[in-house]
Design a protein around this motif. Sequence first.
Motif, PDB file in Angstrom:
ATOM      1  N   ALA A 269       0.143  -5.041   2.857  1.00 41.75           N
ATOM      2  CA  ALA A 269       1.425  -4.804   3.532  1.00 41.75           C
ATOM      3  C   ALA A 269       1.484  -3.385   4.090  1.00 41.75           C
ATOM      4  O   ALA A 269       2.004  -3.161   5.190  1.00 41.75           O
ATOM      5  CB  ALA A 269       2.580  -5.057   2.576  1.00 41.75           C
ATOM      6  N   ARG A 270       0.960  -2.404   3.337  1.00 41.45           N
ATOM      7  CA  ARG A 270       0.930  -1.029   3.843  1.00 41.45           C
ATOM      8  C   ARG A 270       0.091  -0.937   5.113  1.00 41.45           C
ATOM      9  O   ARG A 270       0.469  -0.283   6.092  1.00 41.45           O
ATOM     10  CB  ARG A 270       0.367  -0.085   2.773  1.00 41.45           C
ATOM     11  CG  ARG A 270       1.364   0.293   1.695  1.00 41.45           C
ATOM     12  CD  ARG A 270       0.870   1.479   0.884  1.00 41.45           C
ATOM     13  NE  ARG A 270      -0.386   1.177   0.197  1.00 41.45           N
ATOM     14  CZ  ARG A 270      -0.460   0.689  -1.028  1.00 41.45           C
ATOM     15  NH1 ARG A 270       0.640   0.411  -1.705  1.00 41.45           N
ATOM     16  NH2 ARG A 270      -1.631   0.468  -1.592  1.00 41.45           N
TER      17      ARG A 270
ATOM     18  N   LEU B 203       5.464  -7.457  -8.497  1.00 41.93           N
ATOM     19  CA  LEU B 203       5.582  -6.088  -8.032  1.00 41.93           C
ATOM     20  C   LEU B 203       5.788  -5.973  -6.536  1.00 41.93           C
ATOM     21  O   LEU B 203       5.937  -4.868  -6.026  1.00 41.93           O
ATOM     22  CB  LEU B 203       4.317  -5.300  -8.429  1.00 41.93           C
ATOM     23  CG  LEU B 203       3.982  -5.267  -9.924  1.00 41.93           C
ATOM     24  CD1 LEU B 203       2.662  -4.539 -10.155  1.00 41.93           C
ATOM     25  CD2 LEU B 203       5.097  -4.609 -10.717  1.00 41.93           C
ATOM     26  N   VAL B 204       5.772  -7.070  -5.821  1.00 45.31           N
ATOM     27  CA  VAL B 204       5.907  -7.031  -4.363  1.00 45.31           C
ATOM     28  C   VAL B 204       7.348  -7.352  -3.979  1.00 45.31           C
ATOM     29  O   VAL B 204       8.091  -7.964  -4.737  1.00 45.31           O
ATOM     30  CB  VAL B 204       4.943  -8.013  -3.674  1.00 45.31           C
ATOM     31  CG1 VAL B 204       3.511  -7.731  -4.077  1.00 45.31           C
ATOM     32  CG2 VAL B 204       5.289  -9.447  -4.007  1.00 45.31           C
ATOM     33  N   SER B 205       7.727  -6.923  -2.775  1.00 41.44           N
ATOM     34  CA  SER B 205       9.075  -7.177  -2.274  1.00 41.44           C
ATOM     35  C   SER B 205       9.036  -8.322  -1.267  1.00 41.44           C
ATOM     36  O   SER B 205       7.963  -8.724  -0.789  1.00 41.44           O
ATOM     37  CB  SER B 205       9.632  -5.921  -1.603  1.00 41.44           C
ATOM     38  OG  SER B 205       8.850  -5.580  -0.467  1.00 41.44           O
TER      39      SER B 205
ATOM     40  N   ASP C   9       7.354  -7.179   1.842  1.00 42.97           N
ATOM     41  CA  ASP C   9       5.889  -7.191   1.799  1.00 42.97           C
ATOM     42  C   ASP C   9       5.347  -8.565   2.179  1.00 42.97           C
ATOM     43  O   ASP C   9       4.390  -8.684   2.950  1.00 42.97           O
ATOM     44  CB  ASP C   9       5.388  -6.821   0.401  1.00 42.97           C
ATOM     45  CG  ASP C   9       5.651  -5.358   0.058  1.00 42.97           C
ATOM     46  OD1 ASP C   9       5.742  -4.544   0.993  1.00 42.97           O
ATOM     47  OD2 ASP C   9       5.756  -5.037  -1.133  1.00 42.97           O
TER      48      ASP C   9
ATOM     49  N   HIS D 104       2.641 -16.998  -2.951  1.00 41.58           N
ATOM     50  CA  HIS D 104       2.272 -15.828  -3.745  1.00 41.58           C
ATOM     51  C   HIS D 104       2.322 -16.143  -5.235  1.00 41.58           C
ATOM     52  O   HIS D 104       1.429 -15.735  -6.002  1.00 41.58           O
ATOM     53  CB  HIS D 104       3.206 -14.661  -3.413  1.00 41.58           C
ATOM     54  CG  HIS D 104       2.885 -13.410  -4.176  1.00 41.58           C
ATOM     55  ND1 HIS D 104       1.697 -12.731  -4.034  1.00 41.58           N
ATOM     56  CD2 HIS D 104       3.602 -12.721  -5.103  1.00 41.58           C
ATOM     57  CE1 HIS D 104       1.691 -11.676  -4.823  1.00 41.58           C
ATOM     58  NE2 HIS D 104       2.819 -11.652  -5.487  1.00 41.58           N
TER      59      HIS D 104
ATOM     60  N   ASP E 269      -0.476  -9.018  -6.702  1.00 43.17           N
ATOM     61  CA  ASP E 269       0.589  -8.094  -6.307  1.00 43.17           C
ATOM     62  C   ASP E 269       0.005  -6.834  -5.687  1.00 43.17           C
ATOM     63  O   ASP E 269       0.470  -6.355  -4.648  1.00 43.17           O
ATOM     64  CB  ASP E 269       1.433  -7.712  -7.520  1.00 43.17           C
ATOM     65  CG  ASP E 269       2.291  -8.862  -8.018  1.00 43.17           C
ATOM     66  OD1 ASP E 269       2.328  -9.897  -7.335  1.00 43.17           O
ATOM     67  OD2 ASP E 269       2.916  -8.715  -9.074  1.00 43.17           O
ATOM     68  N   LEU E 270      -1.023  -6.283  -6.341  1.00 41.46           N
ATOM     69  CA  LEU E 270      -1.632  -5.053  -5.836  1.00 41.46           C
ATOM     70  C   LEU E 270      -2.294  -5.290  -4.482  1.00 41.46           C
ATOM     71  O   LEU E 270      -2.229  -4.438  -3.583  1.00 41.46           O
ATOM     72  CB  LEU E 270      -2.661  -4.538  -6.851  1.00 41.46           C
ATOM     73  CG  LEU E 270      -2.125  -4.230  -8.249  1.00 41.46           C
ATOM     74  CD1 LEU E 270      -3.243  -3.779  -9.170  1.00 41.46           C
ATOM     75  CD2 LEU E 270      -1.037  -3.168  -8.181  1.00 41.46           C
TER      76      LEU E 270
ATOM     77  N   VAL F 171      -1.434  -7.603  -2.235  1.00 41.10           N
ATOM     78  CA  VAL F 171      -0.386  -7.796  -1.234  1.00 41.10           C
ATOM     79  C   VAL F 171       0.235  -6.462  -0.837  1.00 41.10           C
ATOM     80  O   VAL F 171       0.469  -6.197   0.350  1.00 41.10           O
ATOM     81  CB  VAL F 171       0.696  -8.765  -1.766  1.00 41.10           C
ATOM     82  CG1 VAL F 171       1.960  -8.697  -0.911  1.00 41.10           C
ATOM     83  CG2 VAL F 171       0.158 -10.189  -1.767  1.00 41.10           C
ATOM     84  N   ARG F 172       0.498  -5.597  -1.792  1.00 37.87           N
ATOM     85  CA  ARG F 172       1.101  -4.303  -1.473  1.00 37.87           C
ATOM     86  C   ARG F 172       0.171  -3.472  -0.599  1.00 37.87           C
ATOM     87  O   ARG F 172       0.613  -2.799   0.337  1.00 37.87           O
ATOM     88  CB  ARG F 172       1.435  -3.544  -2.766  1.00 37.87           C
ATOM     89  CG  ARG F 172       2.568  -4.173  -3.555  1.00 37.87           C
ATOM     90  CD  ARG F 172       2.867  -3.429  -4.837  1.00 37.87           C
ATOM     91  NE  ARG F 172       3.387  -2.094  -4.579  1.00 37.87           N
ATOM     92  CZ  ARG F 172       3.781  -1.270  -5.544  1.00 37.87           C
ATOM     93  NH1 ARG F 172       3.698  -1.650  -6.824  1.00 37.87           N
ATOM     94  NH2 ARG F 172       4.266  -0.085  -5.249  1.00 37.87           N
ATOM     95  N   SER F 173      -1.122  -3.514  -0.900  1.00 34.67           N
ATOM     96  CA  SER F 173      -2.085  -2.774  -0.086  1.00 34.67           C
ATOM     97  C   SER F 173      -2.157  -3.340   1.332  1.00 34.67           C
ATOM     98  O   SER F 173      -2.148  -2.588   2.324  1.00 34.67           O
ATOM     99  CB  SER F 173      -3.472  -2.831  -0.741  1.00 34.67           C
ATOM    100  OG  SER F 173      -4.440  -2.196   0.057  1.00 34.67           O
TER     101      SER F 173
END
Length: 229
Positions: free
Chosen positions: A77-78, A4-6, A9, A20, A70-71, A73-75
């Motif tokens: 990254a934000r 789910l990450v780019s 990210d 990852h 994934d969750l 990493v996204r958090s």
Amino acid sequence: LTGLVSAQDLAILGRSPERHRSERVGVAIAGLLLPAVAALVLLAAGLSLTPLVPLWVALLLGVGGFFLPDLVVRSEAREKRAEFRQVLAAFTQVVALSLTSDSGLETALRAGAGAGTGSGFERLRSALRQASFGAETPWTALSRLGRELGVQELEELGARVSLAGHDGARVAESLTSFATTLRTRRLAEVEGQDRVASEKMAAATVMLFLGYTLFIVLPGFAHLLVSAP
């Protein structure tokens, strides 16, 4: 696959796709094995469970563990992008001030990149160093860095400098306006986060009140139903 990450990210966190992927597999395996270990402990204690229970729990934890990194990493990254925007606001302001003191554009950019410490400033310095040794202009290098990290404001900064050309006064005016815009956006973002936190707190309070009310009322209501003729 990175789930789910780019790539942006991972880039802003300084992590490789290979790391990852290994984290996803490792957490998934841990989720699969944990119910089996728990079942063995219960079995050793004299308790037995139907095999379907640990099997379903293992399946749920395995799938959840596969996507949990994934969750995270996204958090992260934000949060990292929010920090980078703060760095970018300071960098832009210093560059604008340097230009008003009759510094050249490249000198002003280096002054801005050297105005602080931390990963954000280091990434800006690295991009400008690469531009000085290559065929890129500094603002092109900044735009490229913005694309790599998924920071649109950095791409916008590069575009503003490119449009202003080599006129120091025009660039300084554009960057001063942009620094103000960045601070305004950050203030709006913080206010939005505070509002969401307040709404969550209010919702939690209501749920606690409802739960307490049900805890008090339901036993009496059940007693009335049982004792009714």
